[in-house]
Write an enzyme that holds these catalytic residues in place. Structure first.
Site, PDB file in Angstrom:
ATOM      1  N   HIS A  97       0.957  -1.129   0.048  1.00 14.13           N
ATOM      2  CA  HIS A  97      -0.007  -0.104  -0.035  1.00 14.13           C
ATOM      3  C   HIS A  97       0.871   1.314  -0.155  1.00 14.13           C
ATOM      4  O   HIS A  97       2.134   1.278   0.588  1.00 14.13           O
ATOM      5  CB  HIS A  97      -0.777  -0.058   1.176  1.00 14.13           C
ATOM      6  CG  HIS A  97      -0.512  -0.052   2.446  1.00 14.13           C
ATOM      7  ND1 HIS A  97       0.243  -1.209   2.962  1.00 14.13           N
ATOM      8  CD2 HIS A  97      -0.286   0.925   3.380  1.00 14.13           C
ATOM      9  CE1 HIS A  97       0.473  -1.198   4.215  1.00 14.13           C
ATOM     10  NE2 HIS A  97       0.350  -0.008   4.583  1.00 14.13           N
ATOM     11  N   THR A  98       0.416   2.193  -0.843  1.00 15.75           N
ATOM     12  CA  THR A  98       1.177   3.432  -0.931  1.00 15.75           C
ATOM     13  C   THR A  98       0.293   4.592  -0.057  1.00 15.75           C
ATOM     14  O   THR A  98      -0.821   4.772  -0.402  1.00 15.75           O
ATOM     15  CB  THR A  98       1.006   3.938  -2.259  1.00 15.75           C
ATOM     16  OG1 THR A  98       2.119   2.793  -2.902  1.00 15.75           O
ATOM     17  CG2 THR A  98       2.194   5.299  -2.460  1.00 15.75           C
TER      18      THR A  98
END
Length: 138
Positions: A97-98
């Site tokens: 996840h960013t």
């Protein structure tokens, strides 16, 4: 993947304040944001780290991240964004996840110390999600 909260969000089985749902990934509000409007972007497929993302998926995934960074800035009137990925260490959910965090000058964020806040209620979170979603470029 069974038991992965982000896979549950992608599948629509776990509720989230979604701001983008596209073939290359899903973006939704972090439930414990650094600043309100903090978005997480995840690939649809369960991958743990950035190195697990196939080369052919890079352009699509990071294109979505890039568009969300612009949407957070535009939709929230932020001065800029902080975009980050944790790989293994400090990765609270083992699904790539960013983080796309809205920034303003003088917001107090220093280095990598991330104080957390909460939304007042679901209506406030929904408002932030709607503002970012409306600014996602096509």
């Amino acid at each position: 993947m069974s038991g992965c909260v982000f896979c549950g969000i992608v599948a629509g089985e776990v509720p989230a304040f979604t701001v983008a749902d596209e073939p290359d990934g899903v973006a939704f509000l972090d439930t414990r944001p650094v600043f309100k409007g903090h978005v997480l972007v995840v690939p649809r497929t369960h991958l743990v780290t950035l190195s697990d993302l196939p080369a052919e998926a890079l352009a699509g995934y990071f294109g979505l991240v890039q568009r969300l960074a612009l949407a957070v800035e535009t939709g929230l009137g932020a001065g800029g964004t902080f975009v980050a990925i944790n790989n293994k260490v400090s990765q609270s959910v083992p699904h790539l996840h960013t983080h796309v965090v809205p920034r303003t000058k003088g917001d107090g964020l220093r280095g990598f110390f991330w104080p957390r806040t909460r939304y007042t209620d679901d209506a406030e979170a929904e408002g932030f999600a709607r503002r970012v979603a409306s600014a996602v470029p096509a």
